[in-house]
Design an enzyme around this catalytic site. Structure first.
Site, PDB file in Angstrom:
ATOM      1  N   ASP A 182      -2.816   2.407  -6.135  1.00 48.57           N
ATOM      2  CA  ASP A 182      -1.735   2.461  -5.142  1.00 48.57           C
ATOM      3  C   ASP A 182      -1.736   1.287  -4.172  1.00 48.57           C
ATOM      4  O   ASP A 182      -1.076   1.339  -3.134  1.00 48.57           O
ATOM      5  CB  ASP A 182      -1.830   3.763  -4.349  1.00 48.57           C
ATOM      6  CG  ASP A 182      -3.124   3.881  -3.547  1.00 48.57           C
ATOM      7  OD1 ASP A 182      -4.126   3.294  -3.985  1.00 48.57           O
ATOM      8  OD2 ASP A 182      -3.129   4.547  -2.510  1.00 48.57           O
ATOM      9  N   GLU A 183      -2.429   0.216  -4.509  1.00 50.02           N
ATOM     10  CA  GLU A 183      -2.611  -0.857  -3.537  1.00 50.02           C
ATOM     11  C   GLU A 183      -2.807  -2.179  -4.276  1.00 50.02           C
ATOM     12  O   GLU A 183      -3.531  -2.243  -5.264  1.00 50.02           O
ATOM     13  CB  GLU A 183      -3.839  -0.535  -2.683  1.00 50.02           C
ATOM     14  CG  GLU A 183      -4.167  -1.494  -1.597  1.00 50.02           C
ATOM     15  CD  GLU A 183      -5.455  -1.089  -0.883  1.00 50.02           C
ATOM     16  OE1 GLU A 183      -5.797  -1.779   0.097  1.00 50.02           O
ATOM     17  OE2 GLU A 183      -6.130  -0.116  -1.297  1.00 50.02           O
ATOM     18  N   ASP A 243       0.854  -1.189   0.000  1.00 50.49           N
ATOM     19  CA  ASP A 243       0.000   0.000   0.000  1.00 50.49           C
ATOM     20  C   ASP A 243       0.886   1.235   0.000  1.00 50.49           C
ATOM     21  O   ASP A 243       1.674   1.455   0.932  1.00 50.49           O
ATOM     22  CB  ASP A 243      -0.894  -0.022   1.245  1.00 50.49           C
ATOM     23  CG  ASP A 243      -2.000   1.018   1.210  1.00 50.49           C
ATOM     24  OD1 ASP A 243      -2.199   1.623   0.141  1.00 50.49           O
ATOM     25  OD2 ASP A 243      -2.653   1.226   2.244  1.00 50.49           O
TER      26      ASP A 243
END
Length: 361
Positions: free
Chosen positions: A106-107, A11
């Site tokens: 983003d993860e 993350d």
């Protein structure tokens, strides 16, 4: 519980805001948020850690964020830049495994069970990934390592920012004993309050509670709460996630108060919805259409109807039903969407039609 898998949840730390601080050094050390401007009724997309000290969070209305932090720096965001960086990060992941499940730009989850690098150590692999992300992008990432998905996600949040937490299989039971139920993905504020009202605060509390009572109170999600509390999560890493819906919505500059005004907004949204379906799901069959309204007090409602097409008269009927639920309250957001059949279901429907079945009866 299966304890042979090695799952990493990566993350990025306040991703959009971090990119802006990287590219514009004058923002560093100051409260910053990416989101709607001061003149519009948008919401915060991401805030940096300085802004979070004031209580500014993602999905928060911009005006509320500004009340909490009047000197908050607001930037509109540069989505294409974020997408390009996300591709760089994905390329790094692919050096270690092909089993990658992106949750957002983003993860992502990574299954590194069969990765032979670093003697197969998931801990060292996660460290290497985070180091390379920083070397390539100058952005930090946090990671969680565990034998199951939900614990990997929980772990990635423990030592943020720029940290890592590992939960080995032999420590899962001990870790769960004190894990607050609110840490289980899907347990929001309302569910947490219900659980607390039943005297349930940690996974250990659920382990000792009557199963049938939980199922009766929470239905299918009760099963999820029970399974997670016992460390059960057999979900695989899904490399390809099929789109389930297509939608469009707009937050209005000012509240509107009449059905006619809502209908005018809806008609424009329907045109955009048709374009988006054509672009993003041209070969998929529609199974339902949905209208969403958010009222001036931020309470929202949705009304849906089973259908195989985008039908404007039916959408207007759904809008009217949703509008009546507001009992005169102002409307701040109007949205419309369609739910899609899975690809497998679409293929089955084609076969059924070829056999002469009529889906309209």
């Amino acid at each position: 519980m299966s304890n042979c898998r090695k799952i990493i949840h990566v993350d990025m730390d306040c991703f959009y805001a971090a990119v802006e601080m990287r590219d514009f050094p004058e923002y560093r050390g100051k409260p910053l948020a990416v989101g709607g401007s001061r003149q519009t009724r948008g919401v915060i997309s991401t805030s940096n850690y300085e802004a979070r000290k004031y209580g500014v969070r993602s999905a928060m209305p911009t005006q509320q964020a500004l009340k909490l932090c009047p000197h908050l720096i607001l930037v509109a965001g540069r989505m294409q830049v974020y997408k390009d960086i996300s591709k760089q990060i994905r390329a790094i992941f692919q050096k270690y495994t092909d089993i990658i499940e992106p949750l957002s730009l983003d993860e992502a989850y990574l299954d590194v069970t069969d990765c032979k690098l670093y003697q197969g150590s998931a801990t060292l692999i996660a460290e290497a990934i985070r180091d390379e992300i920083f070397r390539v992008t100058q952005l930090t990432a946090s990671a969680g390592v565990a034998p199951i998905k939900f614990l990997a996600k929980v772990a990635s949040d423990i030592n943020k920012p720029n940290g890592q937490c590992v939960i080995p299989p032999e420590q899962v039971d001990e870790f769960l004993k004190t894990l607050p139920l609110r840490k289980i993905p899907g347990v929001g504020k309302v569910t947490e309050e219900k659980l607390l009202g039943m005297g349930l605060k940690t996974c250990a509390d659920v382990q000792a509670y009557d199963r049938q009572t939980l199922l009766k109170r929470f239905g299918k999600f009760g099963e999820v709460i029970i399974n997670r509390s016992f460390g059960c999560d057999d979900r695989a890493i899904v490399s390809h996630r099929e789109r389930k819906s297509v939608g469009v919505e707009t937050t209005l500059l000012q509240d509107i108060f009449t059905l006619e005004q809502c209908q005018s907004v809806l008609v424009e949204l329907i045109d955009e919805l048709k374009s988006r379906v054509e672009r993003n799901a041209p070969d998929r069959e529609i199974q339902k259409q949905v209208v969403k309204l958010k009222f001036s007090d931020f309470v929202q409602t949705t009304v849906e109807h089973q259908t195989d097409s985008i039908n404007e008269p039916e959408l207007k009927q759904l809008l009217e039903e949703a509008f009546e639920r507001g009992y005169g309250k102002g409307i701040r957001l109007v949205g419309v969407s369609v739910g899609l059949h899975s690809t497998a279901q679409c293929e089955s429907n084609v076969e059924m039609k070829q056999l002469g079945f009529n889906f309209n009866h």
